[in-house]
Scaffold this motif. Structure first.
Motif, PDB file in Angstrom:
ATOM      1  N   UNK A  15       0.394  -1.025  -0.352  1.00  0.00           N
ATOM      2  CA  UNK A  15      -0.564  -0.441  -0.099  1.00  0.00           C
ATOM      3  C   UNK A  15       0.464   1.396  -0.093  1.00  0.00           C
ATOM      4  N   UNK A  16       0.487   2.223  -0.935  1.00  0.00           N
ATOM      5  CA  UNK A  16       1.368   3.777  -0.555  1.00  0.00           C
ATOM      6  C   UNK A  16       0.183   4.583  -1.243  1.00  0.00           C
ATOM      7  N   UNK A  17       0.166   5.810  -0.221  1.00  0.00           N
ATOM      8  CA  UNK A  17      -0.299   7.519  -0.655  1.00  0.00           C
ATOM      9  C   UNK A  17       0.107   8.385  -1.410  1.00  0.00           C
ATOM     10  N   UNK A  18      -0.787   8.599  -2.392  1.00  0.00           N
ATOM     11  CA  UNK A  18      -0.670   9.720  -3.625  1.00  0.00           C
ATOM     12  C   UNK A  18      -1.189  10.506  -3.940  1.00  0.00           C
ATOM     13  N   UNK A  19      -0.863  11.388  -4.816  1.00  0.00           N
ATOM     14  CA  UNK A  19      -2.093  12.204  -5.924  1.00  0.00           C
ATOM     15  C   UNK A  19      -1.974  12.366  -7.407  1.00  0.00           C
TER      16      UNK A  19
END
Length: 218
Positions: A78-82
């Motif tokens: 899992x990762x978080x980005x935009x």
């Protein structure tokens, strides 16, 4: 943009996973844990309850509902980005492509990329982003949810700091962690997604984790 804020707890977790784990038969279980006593056959035994990823429901790049159950029986990263991130996100996802290519079509492996830009990153935008990366199928999910649900999941459960910040490039700040989750939804590794050597370590650890499950079946 480089965002270096790290919690003391995650610094400790990173120190664990930054070590060479190839000699270990099993990866450590990370995150918070609670020791409880149980009575089995009249005897008191001590058991450990580990932190796990809770239930969630988001919309993916194909406008389909994706829940935690879609990851049942799989390990995942899992990762978080935009999508409009002007700094670390392109580097992170170029590195994540190595993971995607390595485990492509392996039914036991998935990737979950959570956007933190709930205003701009609609399913259509996420679809275009995935297509430009060369990603197709269901193995790599790009997920969109409400601000509170995504940010709470990031900070309290994946232990990744995210936030809105108008002064930051792109309007958001976030850490570039890749978090490895096992089939029981437990945290098994944390890696700097901007560093190729850390991504290679994660790939090695994913192979170790898959072998762990193969061994348990014997």
């Amino acid at each position: 943009m480089k965002f270096y804020y790290l919690s003391a707890g995650f610094l400790f977790l990173f120190a664990l996973t930054a070590c060479n784990l190839k000699e270990e038969k099993k990866l450590p279980v990370l995150g918070n844990r609670e020791t409880v006593e149980k009575t089995i056959d009249g005897k008191t035994v001590t058991d450990t309850i580990y932190q796990t990823i809770p239930s969630f429901s988001f919309i993916n790049q194909d406008s389909a509902a994706i829940t935690n159950k879609d990851f049942d029986g799989k390990i995942y990263v899992a990762d978080f980005f935009f999508t409009t991130c002007p700094s670390i996100c392109p580097v992170m996802h170029r590195n994540m492509l190595k993971v995607y290519d390595k485990f492509k079509d392996n039914p036991q492996v998935m990737i979950a990329s959570h956007t933190i830009d709930y205003k701009h990153d609609t399913p259509a935008v996420l679809k275009e982003y995935a297509t430009k990366l060369g990603v197709s199928g269901k193995q790599w999910q790009f997920l969109r949810g409400g601000r509170d649900s995504v940010y709470t999941l990031a900070e309290k459960h994946y232990l990744v700091a995210v936030n809105e910040d108008k002064s930051a490039p792109g309007g958001y700040i976030h850490q570039g962690w890749f978090v490895l989750i096992d089939k029981e939804k437990r945290l098994r590794g944390a890696y700097d997604g901007t560093q190729p050597d850390q991504v290679e370590q994660m790939i090695s650890d994913m192979e170790t984790l898959l072998k762990e499950y193969q061994h348990d079946k014997k």
